[in-house]
Design an enzyme around this catalytic site. Structure first.
Site, PDB file in Angstrom:
ATOM      1  CG  HIS A   1      -4.188  -1.194   4.552  1.00  9.90           C
ATOM      2  ND1 HIS A   1      -3.721  -0.388   3.530  1.00  9.90           N
ATOM      3  CD2 HIS A   1      -4.864  -2.212   3.950  1.00  9.90           C
ATOM      4  CE1 HIS A   1      -4.095  -0.907   2.366  1.00  9.90           C
ATOM      5  NE2 HIS A   1      -4.792  -2.011   2.590  1.00  9.90           N
TER       6      HIS A   1
ATOM      7  CG  HIS B   1      -6.902   8.015   0.572  1.00 12.50           C
ATOM      8  ND1 HIS B   1      -7.304   6.727   0.293  1.00 12.50           N
ATOM      9  CD2 HIS B   1      -6.926   8.672  -0.612  1.00 12.50           C
ATOM     10  CE1 HIS B   1      -7.532   6.597  -1.003  1.00 12.50           C
ATOM     11  NE2 HIS B   1      -7.324   7.765  -1.587  1.00 12.50           N
TER      12      HIS B   1
ATOM     13  CD  GLN C   1      -8.059  12.403  -4.353  1.00  9.99           C
ATOM     14  OE1 GLN C   1      -7.524  13.198  -5.117  1.00  9.99           O
ATOM     15  NE2 GLN C   1      -8.657  11.311  -4.775  1.00  9.99           N
TER      16      GLN C   1
ATOM     17  CB  CYS D   1       0.995   1.330   4.823  1.00 10.82           C
ATOM     18  SG  CYS D   1      -0.584   0.452   5.029  1.00 10.82           S
TER      19      CYS D   1
ATOM     20  CB  SER E   1      -7.488   3.200  -7.105  1.00  9.15           C
ATOM     21  OG  SER E   1      -6.807   4.387  -6.767  1.00  9.15           O
TER      22      SER E   1
ATOM     23  CB  CYS F   1      -0.906  -0.020   1.232  1.00  9.48           C
ATOM     24  SG  CYS F   1      -1.699   1.573   1.550  1.00  9.48           S
TER      25      CYS F   1
ATOM     26  CG  ASN G   1     -13.739   9.809  -4.612  1.00 10.35           C
ATOM     27  OD1 ASN G   1     -14.813  10.399  -4.568  1.00 10.35           O
ATOM     28  ND2 ASN G   1     -12.765  10.171  -5.435  1.00 10.35           N
TER      29      ASN G   1
ATOM     30  CG  HIS H   1      -4.216   3.341   4.074  1.00 12.94           C
ATOM     31  ND1 HIS H   1      -3.136   2.686   4.610  1.00 12.94           N
ATOM     32  CD2 HIS H   1      -4.498   4.351   4.938  1.00 12.94           C
ATOM     33  CE1 HIS H   1      -2.763   3.287   5.729  1.00 12.94           C
ATOM     34  NE2 HIS H   1      -3.581   4.308   5.946  1.00 12.94           N
TER      35      HIS H   1
HETATM   36  O1  LIG Z   1      -7.674  10.603  -7.470  1.00 10.62           O
HETATM   37  P1  LIG Z   1      -8.049   9.139  -7.517  1.00 10.62           P
HETATM   38  O2  LIG Z   1      -8.557   8.626  -6.200  1.00 10.62           O
HETATM   39  O3  LIG Z   1      -6.972   8.280  -8.108  1.00 10.62           O
HETATM   40  O4  LIG Z   1      -9.260   9.064  -8.553  1.00 10.62           O
HETATM   41  C1  LIG Z   1     -10.621   9.145  -8.230  1.00 10.62           C
HETATM   42  O5  LIG Z   1     -10.997  10.446  -7.758  1.00 10.62           O
HETATM   43  C2  LIG Z   1     -10.854  11.521  -8.671  1.00 10.62           C
HETATM   44  C3  LIG Z   1     -11.417  12.779  -8.038  1.00 10.62           C
HETATM   45  O6  LIG Z   1     -12.783  12.651  -7.700  1.00 10.62           O
HETATM   46  C4  LIG Z   1     -11.542  11.227 -10.005  1.00 10.62           C
HETATM   47  O7  LIG Z   1     -11.206  12.242 -10.943  1.00 10.62           O
HETATM   48  C5  LIG Z   1     -11.133   9.864 -10.568  1.00 10.62           C
HETATM   49  O8  LIG Z   1     -11.875   9.579 -11.724  1.00 10.62           O
HETATM   50  C6  LIG Z   1     -11.378   8.796  -9.486  1.00 10.62           C
HETATM   51  O9  LIG Z   1     -10.995   7.530  -9.962  1.00 10.62           O
END
Ligand SMILES: O=P(O)(O)O[C@H]1O[C@H](CO)[C@@H](O)[C@H](O)[C@H]1O
Ligand SMILES: O=P(O)(O)O[C@H]1O[C@H](CO)[C@@H](O)[C@H](O)[C@H]1O
Lengths: 384, 384
Positions: B121, B201, B203, B55, B196, B52, B188, B199
């Site tokens: 994690h 998190h 943004q 981590c 993806s 990961c 997300n 873990h």
């Molecule tokens: O930034 P990540 O987690 O790789 O990506 C994810 O969030 C982003 C922001 O919402 C999007 O644009 C991506 O399509 C999604 O897969």
């Protein structure tokens, strides 16, 4: 040629049809992908499936039996989102209270149809030659015509009278019990786009209200017309794109199909009538053939791109069934294709956190997408 | 009590925060589902995963090594959608040509951060007690503060000075090279929402432009304030909902959390500050604790609802980093949770054809959703 600098820098593009922006981050495709994979669509389907509620002669969820149709087939959705009849709803009085200001609702009635595209369980639009798509376009036109406000300037359009009347469950479509405001014709293709039955079919929802998206577009189309001395935004746009060519995927004498400057989805395509056409009823036989050819070219290229049955949602935007003369004149027939795939048959673009909370964001440029789609014409990969 | 009639008829609800409508079709849940199933999240994750990139102590995609952090950890996204430095872009002159009118773009720069919520994690917000969520809220506050326009009325707010400065990769966050307009904080969660890496998190994307969604809300918040003699739309709304109770999922003295009247997603929740708070920097210690408790209560109920790790996108809307005094005063701190699941851990709502082309459509009413979420409080199902 696109300005090459836009291939490398983050920028926002303006969508004049919605009055909104999309964020473009071309360098972002370098990101590795460890997330969800879609199931690829390699399963071969039979031409007839006895458990399918859309195949000819089969029984549907509510007990009706489909006729043994041989082209398209129309019926009222057994699980309609809007219905013709329901209890009355009297919205609360606007008495200046917080509740009357912040908890607002209005009743909506309407009618939902399902249209199969072919009696064959395994034929998608991408599998069908243009002459097999033509009956679908005629069926859309007939359904639209059957619901047109008799006082609309469109109702006087002579062309659709050359078509036989619409039929429903094998019988003529009954006159609607009320006048609807808008008819949304659309298709969800593929399980990634919420489609629960692979038998190729589309839907039609007619409602007493003008929905958000065509409503937003109509405001922008009318503004442009007023500001540009009667010119039409999408007619101007199709002309410009056809001249430039860099976002064109396919075109014939009646339609331009390409990835719009302001596309949100990676391989989004818009199909625009080149001349000012307000709705399906404005087309003559040749234009309907051109539309069938355009749909065939777009859907076949989609399947060829990643050699998969390419999922998408597709919808027609056109004049409201009922509206002011100005609204109807400002309307311009076009189709949107919103496909989710980004990198391969199994890796999609997620329009999630940032996109939902802040602004749509795309990774490849529309010019890159158009180049790839332009280059994958020719026979359908499955038949090569 | 909700008007019982709205449980049975199709109607549109108005969202005063966006000025848009959503179509509600309560009877539609009777529809059988034969479409895509999400993979359920039954896999047990380890507390540490050596592959990961989030981590503690592990190497990231571009070679940086994470410190052995023990709470939250912030770094610049290795695949940022917007960047601080890029080539200059000079938009084409507005010369009245079709191209200058219809092909409009503007450059955007910015900065993208990733924030881990915990060194473990396998700990999602739903697994974390409120006192473990508090450091996440403090980190958000510190990042927001570090990017505030020094001339903003918010920069004078004394409260965040009680927090230690934000750190990045273990060092203090460097002063931004330019003033950003807005900071979108979001998460997300779950592969169904494009995440993806399991873990936990979130943004942070800060940009020189004000993105669409907060921009639309800001227009509506300002309008309401002007029309209602300085009252605040969301303060009024939280008060009204707290009194009514039928859409409330959880509340404490600082926050109301519930399914808004105009919710689009089946189990959408909005968390609203009860008093007028413009941004994270307006909170004192007690309010931050109340926010942590609210996030814990919401995310735990989500997981309990279908006994699964419930996917969602969550985002914070608050005052722009830089803006007019009126924009900043009109801003009101709130969170949106947009979760896709509808019927079970594996059956989601698809906002596709009709929703994309015409208007968002929901199946269960927000009152039904709120009742179910209210009733599934208590300990997290996994630990019972
Ligand atoms: O930034 P990540 O987690 O790789 O990506 C994810 O969030 C982003 C922001 O919402 C999007 O644009 C991506 O399509 C999604 O897969
Ligand atoms: O009507 P269907 O195909 O059963 O359902 C699908 O399309 C509808 C219209 O876009 C959506 O509301 C549903 O969420 C989707 O699953």
């Amino acid at each position: 040629m696109p300005e090459p600098i836009l291939d490398d820098i983050s920028h926002r593009r303006f969508n004049p049809l919605r009055g909104s922006y999309v964020l473009v981050s071309p360098h972002r495709t370098k990101r590795p992908w460890q997330g969800q994979q879609e199931s690829s669509n390699k399963i071969e389907l039979p031409a007839y499936d006895e458990s399918c509620y859309l195949c000819p002669g089969n029984k549907r969820a509510q007990g009706d039996v489909n006729p043994t149709y041989d082209s398209t087939f129309v019926f009222v959705n057994d699980y309609s989102a809007v219905r013709e009849e329901q209890a009355e709803y009297e919205p609360p009085k606007q008495d200046g209270s917080l509740a009357s200001r912040l908890l607002r609702a209005e009743a909506t009635t309407g009618k939902c149809y399902v249209i199969t595209f072919s009696p064959k369980h395994n034929l998608t639009l991408a599998d069908m030659p243009a002459y097999d798509i033509l009956p679908v376009i005629k069926t859309w036109t007939k359904i639209y015509t059957a619901h047109l406000d008799p006082h609309s300037p469109l109702a006087k359009s002579a062309k659709p009278t050359t078509l036989p009347p619409a039929s429903l469950n094998g019988h003529p479509v009954p006159s609607p019990t009320q006048q609807y405001r808008y008819m949304q014709i659309f298709e969800n293709k593929g399980s990634a786009m919420g489609c629960s039955n692979p038998h190729p079919h589309g839907q039609v929802w007619a409602t007493t209200s003008l929905p958000e998206e065509p409503g937003i577009e109509l405001v922008k189309l009318r503004e442009y017309r007023r500001e540009q001395g009667g010119c039409n935004l999408l007619e101007d746009y199709a002309k410009l794109e056809s001249e430039k060519g860099e976002r064109t995927v396919f075109e014939n004498s009646s339609f331009w199909a390409g990835c719009p400057w302001w596309a949100t989805w990676p391989f989004e395509i818009m199909v625009v009538a080149k001349k000012h056409k307000r709705a399906l009823v404005d087309f003559d036989d040749l234009e309907r053939e051109d539309l069938a050819e355009t749909i065939a070219e777009v859907t076949r290229r989609y399947d060829n791109l990643f050699e998969t049955s390419f999922p998408y949602s597709m919808g027609i935007h056109q004049a409201p069934l009922s509206g002011t003369a100005e609204e109807i004149e400002a309307s311009h027939f076009h189709l949107h294709f919103y496909p989710p795939l980004l990198r391969s048959a199994t890796v999609r673009k997620f329009l999630v956190g940032y996109e939902m909370m802040a602004e749509p964001q795309r990774d490849i440029t529309p010019e890159q997408a158009a180049t790839r789609l332009r280059d994958c014409g020719g026979p359908l990969y499955r038949t090569r």
